[in-house]
Write an enzyme that holds these catalytic residues in place. Structure first.
Site, PDB file in Angstrom:
ATOM      1  N   LYS A  44     -10.504  -2.513 -11.052  1.00  0.00           N
ATOM      2  CA  LYS A  44     -11.585  -2.507 -10.058  1.00  0.00           C
ATOM      3  C   LYS A  44     -12.756  -3.366 -10.495  1.00  0.00           C
ATOM      4  O   LYS A  44     -13.455  -3.935  -9.663  1.00  0.00           O
ATOM      5  CB  LYS A  44     -12.039  -1.079  -9.751  1.00  0.00           C
ATOM      6  N   LYS A  47       1.684  -3.123  -7.422  1.00  0.00           N
ATOM      7  CA  LYS A  47       1.829  -1.941  -6.556  1.00  0.00           C
ATOM      8  C   LYS A  47       1.258  -2.210  -5.165  1.00  0.00           C
ATOM      9  O   LYS A  47       0.348  -3.030  -5.003  1.00  0.00           O
ATOM     10  CB  LYS A  47       1.165  -0.719  -7.195  1.00  0.00           C
ATOM     11  N   LYS A  69      -4.283  -0.959  -0.873  1.00  0.00           N
ATOM     12  CA  LYS A  69      -5.175  -1.162   0.270  1.00  0.00           C
ATOM     13  C   LYS A  69      -5.970  -2.447   0.119  1.00  0.00           C
ATOM     14  O   LYS A  69      -6.371  -3.055   1.088  1.00  0.00           O
ATOM     15  CB  LYS A  69      -6.232  -0.048   0.331  1.00  0.00           C
TER      16      LYS A  69
HETATM   17  P1  TYM Z   1      -6.376   6.755  -4.160  1.00  0.00           P
HETATM   18  O1  TYM Z   1      -7.256   7.102  -3.011  1.00  0.00           O
HETATM   19  O2  TYM Z   1      -6.471   5.387  -4.729  1.00  0.00           O
HETATM   20  O3  TYM Z   1      -4.845   6.973  -3.784  1.00  0.00           O
HETATM   21  C1  TYM Z   1      -4.382   8.182  -3.211  1.00  0.00           C
HETATM   22  C2  TYM Z   1      -3.023   8.567  -3.754  1.00  0.00           C
HETATM   23  O4  TYM Z   1      -2.053   7.560  -3.443  1.00  0.00           O
HETATM   24  C3  TYM Z   1      -1.336   7.207  -4.634  1.00  0.00           C
HETATM   25  N1  TYM Z   1      -0.933   5.790  -4.536  1.00  0.00           N
HETATM   26  C4  TYM Z   1       0.321   5.358  -4.701  1.00  0.00           C
HETATM   27  N2  TYM Z   1       1.473   6.008  -4.966  1.00  0.00           N
HETATM   28  C5  TYM Z   1       2.610   5.268  -5.058  1.00  0.00           C
HETATM   29  N3  TYM Z   1       2.627   3.924  -4.890  1.00  0.00           N
HETATM   30  C6  TYM Z   1       1.502   3.226  -4.614  1.00  0.00           C
HETATM   31  N4  TYM Z   1       1.543   1.914  -4.442  1.00  0.00           N
HETATM   32  C7  TYM Z   1       0.269   3.953  -4.511  1.00  0.00           C
HETATM   33  N5  TYM Z   1      -1.008   3.595  -4.250  1.00  0.00           N
HETATM   34  C8  TYM Z   1      -1.729   4.732  -4.275  1.00  0.00           C
HETATM   35  C9  TYM Z   1      -2.333   7.463  -5.760  1.00  0.00           C
HETATM   36  O5  TYM Z   1      -1.691   7.605  -7.006  1.00  0.00           O
HETATM   37  C10 TYM Z   1      -3.007   8.710  -5.284  1.00  0.00           C
HETATM   38  O6  TYM Z   1      -2.257   9.862  -5.634  1.00  0.00           O
HETATM   39  N6  TYM Z   1      -8.587   8.873  -8.089  1.00  0.00           N
HETATM   40  C11 TYM Z   1      -7.750   9.141  -6.949  1.00  0.00           C
HETATM   41  C12 TYM Z   1      -8.347  10.156  -5.990  1.00  0.00           C
HETATM   42  C13 TYM Z   1      -8.789  11.428  -6.626  1.00  0.00           C
HETATM   43  C14 TYM Z   1      -7.927  12.489  -7.047  1.00  0.00           C
HETATM   44  C15 TYM Z   1      -8.799  13.500  -7.539  1.00  0.00           C
HETATM   45  C16 TYM Z   1      -6.552  12.656  -7.049  1.00  0.00           C
HETATM   46  C17 TYM Z   1     -10.057  11.822  -6.873  1.00  0.00           C
HETATM   47  N7  TYM Z   1     -10.079  13.072  -7.418  1.00  0.00           N
HETATM   48  C18 TYM Z   1      -8.283  14.720  -8.059  1.00  0.00           C
HETATM   49  C19 TYM Z   1      -6.041  13.867  -7.558  1.00  0.00           C
HETATM   50  C20 TYM Z   1      -6.908  14.861  -8.056  1.00  0.00           C
HETATM   51  C21 TYM Z   1      -7.541   7.830  -6.188  1.00  0.00           C
HETATM   52  O7  TYM Z   1      -8.291   6.913  -6.312  1.00  0.00           O
HETATM   53  O8  TYM Z   1      -6.532   7.837  -5.314  1.00  0.00           O
END
Ligand code: TYM
Length: 326
Positions: free
Chosen positions: A112, A194, A197
């Site tokens: 990031k 991967k 977004k």
């Molecule tokens: P975020 O918003 O980036 O993504 C949400 C979820 O989607 C999964 N993900 C993927 N899984 C498989 N392949 C991909 N290409 C892919 N892209 C995204 C992410 O692993 C995630 O599970 N930090 C976290 C949000 C968060 C969180 C938490 C999660 C904040 N507090 C507490 C669990 C528990 C995040 O940025 O996810």
């Protein structure tokens, strides 16, 4: 008593199939067995610049996405992170137990900061500590996420143990939950990266809001490997990724998909895959469009109440242990 799962997604725009297959699909599968809390992590989203009106809209849309994906609003709790102020409070306390090198090595921070060179703020660096607070506040046993969040869940485990050691047993040490086929869905335009977004090309991802025409075009233009056969193998990363998507949406085994395309070509496979995605997202979008804003606001209000009561209770214990006046 049921064990608890907690997970969250940032309300920062269009969700894609990676988010669904890596995370939300597993939430839906686990919600019966576990006491479930699903958060919309808006405090995390503002670590990169957000337009306030868009953030508000994205927050509501993400709640609708959870519901349309099959989260049971009767049994699971859905709430917005910023509406339960204990997340920020516990985040601060955990900051004082976190070492700089533990944050310095985080891959998501490195990625990031590359992407937002003009805004490498302290929140972006500190992001995993807030995530640890999210998880630990609710005595979470299991955290279903994609592979990119494993490092962060590991930090939550470390901080739980460190706090417990320093101040006596307080937090449950959580575990990550991952499904191999969905943990890392790759970009359709580049199977070495991967699905994301923030990818520069729209051809990288399939958004949950994409139209049938767009889905068909993106699948048709997806990169493939050299050779002609449909093989599920490590040396065929592009086709393996497409088979994973197919298998997860069709609730089949990748090996069975591979078997059923023996002797067939990429074009036929891609046509069928596109239709599997079109069907799945057609259903999803129909449910999504049926949900009205008022119902979502009511669900989030109920969720805020449940989240707040659990978090407030935990924080009383934490404040006492740390030595704050009650
Ligand atoms: P975020 O918003 O980036 O993504 C949400 C979820 O989607 C999964 N993900 C993927 N899984 C498989 N392949 C991909 N290409 C892919 N892209 C995204 C992410 O692993 C995630 O599970 N930090 C976290 C949000 C968060 C969180 C938490 C999660 C904040 N507090 C507490 C669990 C528990 C995040 O940025 O996810």
């Amino acid at each position: 008593m049921k064990k608890r799962i907690f997970s969250g997604i940032q309300p920062s725009g269009n969700l894609h199939l990676g988010n669904y297959l890596g995370a939300v699909k597993n939430w839906v599968a686990l919600q019966k067995e576990y006491d479930s809390i699903f958060c919309i992590v808006d405090l995390h989203a503002i670590t990169v610049p957000q337009n306030p009106e868009e953030l508000r809209r994205n927050t509501l849309e993400l709640a609708k996405t959870y519901i349309a994906s099959g989260i049971d609003t009767q049994s699971a709790t859905i709430f917005v992170q910023s509406q339960v102020s204990e997340h920020a409070e516990l985040g601060w306390i955990l900051n004082t137990l976190t070492k700089m090198p533990e944050l310095d090595k985080m891959t998501q921070f490195k990625d990031k900061s590359q992407e937002h060179r003009e805004n490498i703020n302290a929140g972006l660096f500190d992001y995993p500590v807030l995530m640890a607070a999210d998880i630990l506040l609710y005595d979470t046993n299991v955290v279903p996420v994609g592979e990119d969040q494993l490092q962060h869940v590991e930090l939550a485990r470390t901080l739980a143990r460190r706090f417990n050691h320093q101040f006596r047993e307080t937090f449950t040490v959580p575990e990550a939950f991952i499904v191999k086929e969905g943990m890392r869905i790759m970009g359709l335009d580049d199977p070495a990266k991967k699905m994301s977004k923030s990818a520069s090309s729209e051809l990288n991802y399939i958004a949950l809001t994409d139209s049938p025409e767009k889905i068909r075009e993106k699948v048709r233009r997806a990169v493939t490997d050299s050779g002609k056969s449909i093989r599920y193998a490590d040396d065929k990363p592009a086709i393996r990724n497409l088979i994973n998507i197919y298998a997860l949406l069709d609730n089949a085994k990748p090996e069975d998909i591979e078997q059923s395309y023996k002797g067939k070509g990429y074009a036929e496979f891609k046509n069928d895959l596109a239709e599997v995605i079109v069907d799945f997202l057609g259903n999803f979008q129909a449910k999504y469009n049926d949900i009205n804003d008022k119902d979502v606001l009511d669900i989030l209000e109920t969720g805020r109440g449940k989240g707040k009561s659990l978090a407030a209770k935990k924080m009383e214990d934490v404040r006492e242990k740390v030595g704050f006046l009650q």
